[in-house]
Design a protein around this motif. Structure first.
Motif, PDB file in Angstrom:
ATOM      1  N   ARG A 213      55.664  18.697  -5.675  1.00  0.00           N
ATOM      2  CA  ARG A 213      54.226  18.914  -5.502  1.00  0.00           C
ATOM      3  C   ARG A 213      53.886  20.377  -5.736  1.00  0.00           C
ATOM      4  NH1 ARG A 213      52.973  17.325   0.416  1.00  0.00           N
ATOM      5  NH2 ARG A 213      50.847  17.885  -0.134  1.00  0.00           N
ATOM      6  N   GLN A 214      52.656  20.601  -6.204  1.00  0.00           N
ATOM      7  CA  GLN A 214      52.142  21.962  -6.345  1.00  0.00           C
ATOM      8  C   GLN A 214      50.827  22.059  -5.581  1.00  0.00           C
ATOM      9  OE1 GLN A 214      52.262  23.753 -10.369  1.00  0.00           O
ATOM     10  NE2 GLN A 214      53.338  21.892 -10.997  1.00  0.00           N
ATOM     11  N   LEU A 215      50.712  23.076  -4.735  1.00  0.00           N
ATOM     12  CA  LEU A 215      49.496  23.338  -3.982  1.00  0.00           C
ATOM     13  C   LEU A 215      48.918  24.664  -4.460  1.00  0.00           C
ATOM     14  CD1 LEU A 215      50.775  22.395  -0.398  1.00  0.00           C
ATOM     15  CD2 LEU A 215      49.510  20.951  -2.003  1.00  0.00           C
ATOM     16  N   ILE A 216      47.629  24.697  -4.680  1.00  0.00           N
ATOM     17  CA  ILE A 216      46.973  25.900  -5.183  1.00  0.00           C
ATOM     18  C   ILE A 216      46.207  26.581  -4.064  1.00  0.00           C
ATOM     19  CG2 ILE A 216      45.340  26.832  -6.866  1.00  0.00           C
ATOM     20  CD1 ILE A 216      45.800  24.315  -8.530  1.00  0.00           C
ATOM     21  N   MET A 217      46.516  27.864  -3.831  1.00  0.00           N
ATOM     22  CA  MET A 217      45.792  28.654  -2.849  1.00  0.00           C
ATOM     23  C   MET A 217      44.743  29.494  -3.570  1.00  0.00           C
ATOM     24  SD  MET A 217      45.550  29.524   0.376  1.00  0.00           S
ATOM     25  CE  MET A 217      47.101  29.289   1.229  1.00  0.00           C
ATOM     26  N   SER A 218      43.510  29.400  -3.125  1.00  0.00           N
ATOM     27  CA  SER A 218      42.430  30.177  -3.715  1.00  0.00           C
ATOM     28  C   SER A 218      41.459  30.581  -2.618  1.00  0.00           C
ATOM     29  CB  SER A 218      41.704  29.355  -4.787  1.00  0.00           C
ATOM     30  OG  SER A 218      40.621  30.079  -5.329  1.00  0.00           O
ATOM     31  N   ALA A 219      41.273  31.897  -2.468  1.00  0.00           N
ATOM     32  CA  ALA A 219      40.324  32.438  -1.487  1.00  0.00           C
ATOM     33  C   ALA A 219      40.556  31.850  -0.100  1.00  0.00           C
ATOM     34  CB  ALA A 219      38.892  32.191  -1.941  1.00  0.00           C
TER      35      ALA A 219
END
Length: 227
Positions: A213-219
């Motif tokens: 899995r890939q999780l994207i962190m943004s702000a």
């Protein structure tokens, strides 16, 4: 009671106070990671990835919300009890190594296993250092090693206690391509052969793609990456 959920996070926030006022780094994070999963957390610098990783490992205390490792709620524990949970479940690869300068490479790697009372700590440390290509550096101190060598010692140390959950902050960030490949193989071998849950922060897209899995962190917020 054991469960197949290794990590559960509910409404997690983290705010720090600076000279210019309060800064909220993480905003209402919710996530669940199953035992044995490999998860990459990606995102731009300053998005909160490393902060989240440290909180998941119990290295810092969140402002609000809940974090549980195998149903042990970190939020309700003091530092001593968090340390016991970390010792039982967690391995951590730091971007800045965190090796003890007064210990030789092999002593740094032996330490987690020794703290668990493992009588084979030295033998295991020798095997791990050989796997990361440092069998000729066993008795060297951290200040006698290059940055890449220190990173490999730190990785061997994280493997030494056979953790149920391995957190890695930019595990290949200080390595050349050849050694990076060796470390990636070790990470996923541990994940697959021992069922170790692997959670890593990385800027390496190729490494991230190898995770389940890939999780994207943004702000300060987290989202699942869809293919």
């Amino acid at each position: 009671m054991m469960t197949n959920t290794a990590i559960k996070v509910s409404n997690l926030t983290h705010t720090v106070t600076s000279n210019t006022g309060d800064l909220t780094i993480l905003k209402g994070i919710n996530m669940e990671i199953k035992e044995g999963e490999s998860v990459a957390i990606v995102g731009s610098s300053g998005s909160g990835k490393s902060t989240l990783l440290g909180l998941l490992a119990g290295l810092d205390v969140n402002t609000s919300g809940d974090i549980s490792l195998y149903e042990h709620a970190f939020s309700s524990l003091d530092e001593e009890k968090r340390a016991l949970i970390r010792g039982q479940y967690v391995g951590f690869i730091f971007q800045s190594f965190h090796l003890l300068p007064s210990l030789q490479a092999i002593e740094n790697v032996m330490l987690p296993a020794e703290l668990k009372g493992d009588k084979d700590a030295r033998k295991k440390a020798e095997v791990l250092l050989d796997k990361v290509g440092l069998s000729h550096r066993l008795t060297h101190y951290p200040n006698q090693l290059s940055g890449g060598e220190q990173q490999r010692v730190a990785i061997a140390r994280a493997f030494a206690s056979s953790p149920k959950i391995l957190f890695a902050d930019e595990p290949t960030g200080n390595l050349d391509e050849e050694n990076g490949k060796i470390i990636i193989e070790l990470l996923f071998d541990l994940n697959q052969s021992q069922g170790t849950t692997l959670v890593m922060v990385t800027h390496d897209n190729q490494l991230a793609k190898q995770c389940s899995r890939q999780l994207i962190m943004s702000a300060g917020q987290l989202a699942e990456k869809t293919l």
